[in-house]
Design a protein around this motif. Structure first.
Motif, PDB file in Angstrom:
ATOM      1  N   GLN A  72       0.670  -0.947   0.145  1.00  0.00           N
ATOM      2  CA  GLN A  72      -0.015  -0.089  -0.064  1.00  0.00           C
ATOM      3  C   GLN A  72       0.872   1.218  -0.092  1.00  0.00           C
ATOM      4  O   GLN A  72       1.511   1.447   0.851  1.00  0.00           O
ATOM      5  CB  GLN A  72      -0.930  -0.111   1.194  1.00  0.00           C
ATOM      6  CG  GLN A  72      -1.933   1.050   1.390  1.00  0.00           C
ATOM      7  CD  GLN A  72      -2.779   0.858   2.414  1.00  0.00           C
ATOM      8  OE1 GLN A  72      -2.927  -0.100   2.916  1.00  0.00           O
ATOM      9  NE2 GLN A  72      -3.466   1.956   2.825  1.00  0.00           N
ATOM     10  N   GLU A  75      -6.929   2.063   2.129  1.00  0.00           N
ATOM     11  CA  GLU A  75      -6.607   0.605   2.388  1.00  0.00           C
ATOM     12  C   GLU A  75      -7.470  -0.294   1.143  1.00  0.00           C
ATOM     13  O   GLU A  75      -6.910  -1.535   0.879  1.00  0.00           O
ATOM     14  CB  GLU A  75      -7.145   0.229   3.731  1.00  0.00           C
ATOM     15  CG  GLU A  75      -7.008  -1.281   3.968  1.00  0.00           C
ATOM     16  CD  GLU A  75      -7.483  -1.544   5.569  1.00  0.00           C
ATOM     17  OE1 GLU A  75      -7.659  -0.423   6.364  1.00  0.00           O
ATOM     18  OE2 GLU A  75      -7.694  -2.641   5.686  1.00  0.00           O
ATOM     19  N   ASP A  89      -7.251   0.230  -1.873  1.00  0.00           N
ATOM     20  CA  ASP A  89      -6.296   0.126  -3.091  1.00  0.00           C
ATOM     21  C   ASP A  89      -5.197  -0.555  -2.686  1.00  0.00           C
ATOM     22  O   ASP A  89      -3.998  -0.501  -3.425  1.00  0.00           O
ATOM     23  CB  ASP A  89      -6.107   1.298  -3.558  1.00  0.00           C
ATOM     24  CG  ASP A  89      -7.338   2.192  -3.947  1.00  0.00           C
ATOM     25  OD1 ASP A  89      -7.470   3.533  -3.583  1.00  0.00           O
ATOM     26  OD2 ASP A  89      -8.051   1.665  -4.635  1.00  0.00           O
ATOM     27  N   ARG A  90      -4.983  -1.411  -1.439  1.00  0.00           N
ATOM     28  CA  ARG A  90      -4.011  -2.181  -1.115  1.00  0.00           C
ATOM     29  C   ARG A  90      -3.756  -3.226  -2.425  1.00  0.00           C
ATOM     30  O   ARG A  90      -4.742  -3.784  -2.715  1.00  0.00           O
ATOM     31  CB  ARG A  90      -4.072  -3.048   0.072  1.00  0.00           C
ATOM     32  CG  ARG A  90      -2.954  -3.732   0.402  1.00  0.00           C
ATOM     33  CD  ARG A  90      -3.165  -4.004   2.019  1.00  0.00           C
ATOM     34  NE  ARG A  90      -3.272  -2.981   2.827  1.00  0.00           N
ATOM     35  CZ  ARG A  90      -3.709  -3.253   4.139  1.00  0.00           C
ATOM     36  NH1 ARG A  90      -3.726  -4.317   4.683  1.00  0.00           N
ATOM     37  NH2 ARG A  90      -3.822  -2.183   4.978  1.00  0.00           N
TER      38      ARG A  90
END
Length: 132
Positions: free
Chosen positions: A39, A45, A47-48
């Motif tokens: 990330q 989060e 888009d981790r």
């Protein structure tokens, strides 16, 4: 209680290498598929990003395209540890790297998971910074 603890992050120059480790406890490690995600600093989060996965048997691996040929995921079931060897690092690899675990019983021992929502347990992450 499952606990995953990452280590091995740090600051490295572009082209350098790092080896991340994830020590697992509180689980039957050999029954879990494992993954590494990352990330970036400004990312949410949700888009981790998936980096690499290894099956519970250790015989199968899978990588995101940007990691292929540069990163290697492996596991030592006796030591309850999963590793991510990162070579030829680039500034765009800079991120917090997270280890994740997902129980994988009643399925093919070589099954892999590359979606963050497939994983139930997460470590707190280790920072990797690659300078140009």
């Amino acid at each position: 209680q499952v606990q995953l603890v990452e280590s091995g992050g740090g600051l490295v120059q572009a082209g350098g290498s790092l080896r991340l480790s994830c020590a697992a406890s509180g689980l039957s490690f050999g029954l879990y598929a494992m993954g590494w995600f990352r990330q970036a600093a400004q990312a949410a989060e949700r888009d981790r990003e998936f980096v690499a996965a290894v099956s519970r048997s250790g015989d199968a691996t899978h990588y995101t395209d940007s990691a292929k040929g540069r990163f290697t995921i492996s596991r030592d079931n006796a030591e309850r540890t999963v590793y991510l060897q990162m070579d030829s690092l680039k500034p765009e690899d800079t991120a917090v790297y997270y280890c994740a675990a997902r129980i994988a019983v009643n399925t093919n021992s070589d099954r892999l998971y590359d979606n963050r929502y497939d994983y139930n347990d997460w470590g707190r992450g280790t920072q990797v910074t690659v300078s140009s």
